[in-house]
Design an enzyme around this catalytic site. Structure first.
Site, PDB file in Angstrom:
ATOM      1  N   ASP A  59      17.143  -7.793  57.006  1.00  0.00           N
ATOM      2  CA  ASP A  59      16.096  -8.630  56.410  1.00  0.00           C
ATOM      3  C   ASP A  59      16.266 -10.019  57.015  1.00  0.00           C
ATOM      4  O   ASP A  59      17.213 -10.744  56.690  1.00  0.00           O
ATOM      5  CB  ASP A  59      16.257  -8.670  54.889  1.00  0.00           C
ATOM      6  CG  ASP A  59      15.189  -9.538  54.222  1.00  0.00           C
ATOM      7  OD1 ASP A  59      14.491 -10.298  54.932  1.00  0.00           O
ATOM      8  OD2 ASP A  59      15.056  -9.455  52.993  1.00  0.00           O
ATOM      9  N   SER A 139       1.739 -17.966  66.583  1.00  0.00           N
ATOM     10  CA  SER A 139       0.383 -17.408  66.456  1.00  0.00           C
ATOM     11  C   SER A 139      -0.672 -18.444  66.817  1.00  0.00           C
ATOM     12  O   SER A 139      -0.449 -19.649  66.662  1.00  0.00           O
ATOM     13  CB  SER A 139       0.139 -16.949  65.022  1.00  0.00           C
ATOM     14  OG  SER A 139      -1.180 -16.443  64.889  1.00  0.00           O
ATOM     15  N   TYR A 152      -0.040 -18.787  55.582  1.00  0.00           N
ATOM     16  CA  TYR A 152       0.412 -18.088  56.793  1.00  0.00           C
ATOM     17  C   TYR A 152       0.210 -18.986  58.014  1.00  0.00           C
ATOM     18  O   TYR A 152       1.113 -19.130  58.848  1.00  0.00           O
ATOM     19  CB  TYR A 152      -0.359 -16.776  56.971  1.00  0.00           C
ATOM     20  CG  TYR A 152      -0.093 -16.097  58.307  1.00  0.00           C
ATOM     21  CD1 TYR A 152       1.068 -15.367  58.527  1.00  0.00           C
ATOM     22  CD2 TYR A 152      -1.005 -16.210  59.367  1.00  0.00           C
ATOM     23  CE1 TYR A 152       1.316 -14.762  59.757  1.00  0.00           C
ATOM     24  CE2 TYR A 152      -0.764 -15.615  60.598  1.00  0.00           C
ATOM     25  CZ  TYR A 152       0.397 -14.885  60.786  1.00  0.00           C
ATOM     26  OH  TYR A 152       0.647 -14.300  62.016  1.00  0.00           O
ATOM     27  N   LYS A 156       3.069 -20.391  60.770  1.00  0.00           N
ATOM     28  CA  LYS A 156       3.025 -20.168  62.220  1.00  0.00           C
ATOM     29  C   LYS A 156       2.958 -21.501  62.980  1.00  0.00           C
ATOM     30  O   LYS A 156       3.456 -21.612  64.103  1.00  0.00           O
ATOM     31  CB  LYS A 156       1.844 -19.257  62.565  1.00  0.00           C
ATOM     32  CG  LYS A 156       2.088 -17.818  62.122  1.00  0.00           C
ATOM     33  CD  LYS A 156       3.307 -17.236  62.840  1.00  0.00           C
ATOM     34  CE  LYS A 156       3.696 -15.877  62.369  1.00  0.00           C
ATOM     35  NZ  LYS A 156       4.816 -15.295  63.134  1.00  0.00           N
TER      36      LYS A 156
END
Ligand SMILES: NC(=O)c1ccc[n+]([C@@H]2O[C@H](COP(=O)([O-])OP(=O)(O)OC[C@H]3O[C@@H](n4cnc5c(N)ncnc54)[C@H](O)[C@@H]3O)[C@@H](O)[C@H]2O)c1
Length: 248
Positions: A59, A139, A152, A156
């Site tokens: 993890d 991203s 999110y 990124k």
């Protein structure tokens, strides 16, 4: 064989972009550790890739798990040359205030804290061995955000910027750090980004990509191969958009 004799650790490599990167690196001569929170799927992936790949359950958002996985990889390979921080998650596409605190924390643990934890676990090894390569999968979301993915997108943005900051700090140690910023890609994560996987949503998303299609694991793996091989020795601190022109 562009990675002949190299060893690489790739997180989130049981499927999607990470699997594509792992397959490509083995094809180009590397030995690869397939790290994933889904240990069984990581084993299946390593088996499918072949005997130069092995699986480790990890993890990436938890320090103890990262430390123990890295220790296993170094024990197995004797030395580590390349780390690809690819594992990532997102909350579903939704209004920003609907995302729970627990979901927010998990997104930042897996997408951002993991880069810190992996650096703590591997940079001392790289320093001892005269250098190394770190590649973060950021991203286009961190460059040109879409609505519904706010937290999110922020994670990124952090991954993209951390790559630059780490690059300038680690250059004297001969450790290169780069990022890839993929546009929406054909992986199981895509439905989360779109909210729902329907022909209409796909059409709307691809309409914003000048090249006219989603990215594929092989597109990302091709860029990763360049950034992790010695061909890119002078490239550090770059965020390479693999986005069909989306961020122009
Ligand atoms: N697919 C896209 O549209 C797209 C676009 C831009 C960036 N990205 C980024 O690319 C990376 C890979 O995405 P993907 O689309 O292949 O996703 P995916 O969901 O298909 O695969 C991600 C893998 O990471 C693993 N994973 C999740 N949490 C983990 C954890 N805590 N520890 C270890 N492994 C964990 C999953 O089990 C899975 O195997 C992510 O960082 C993602 O944010 C994806």
């Amino acid at each position: 064989m562009r990675l002949k004799g190299k060893t690489a650790l790739i997180t989130g490599a049981a499927q999607g972009f990470g699997f594509g990167i792992a397959e490509t690196f083995v094809r180009e001569g590397a030995r690869v550790a397939v790290l994933d929170i889904n240990g069984d799927k990581a084993k299946e992936a390593a088996k499918a890739i072949g005997r130069k790949a092995f699986a480790v359950a990890c993890d990436v958002g938890k320090g103890k798990s990262v430390d123990s996985a890295v220790a296993k990889v170094i024990a197995r390979f004797g030395r580590l040359d390349i780390v690809v921080n690819n594992a990532g998650i997102s909350h579903r596409n939704q209004p920003m205030l609907d995302v729970s605190e627990a979901e927010f924390d998990r997104v930042f643990d897996v997408n951002v804290k993991s880069i810190y934890l992996m650096a703590k676990a591997t940079v001392p090894h790289f320093r001892e061995h005269g250098g190394g390569v770190i590649l973060n999968i950021g991203s286009t979301a961190g460059v040109r955000p879409r609505p519904g993915l706010t937290w999110y997108n922020g994670s990124k943005g952090a991954a993209n910027l951390l790559s630059k900051s780490m690059a300038v700090e680690l250059a004297p140690d001969r450790i290169r750090v780069n990022a890839i910023a993929p546009v929406a890609g054909e992986t199981p994560l895509l439905a989360t980004f779109m909210g729902e996987d329907t022909p209409e949503k796909r059409k709307a998303f691809t309409a914003t990509i000048p090249w006219g299609r989603f990215s594929t694991p092989q597109d990302i793996a091709n860029a990763a191969l360049f950034l992790c091989s010695d061909e890119s020795e002078m490239v550090t601190g770059s965020v390479l958009a693999v986005d069909g022109g989306r961020c122009v």
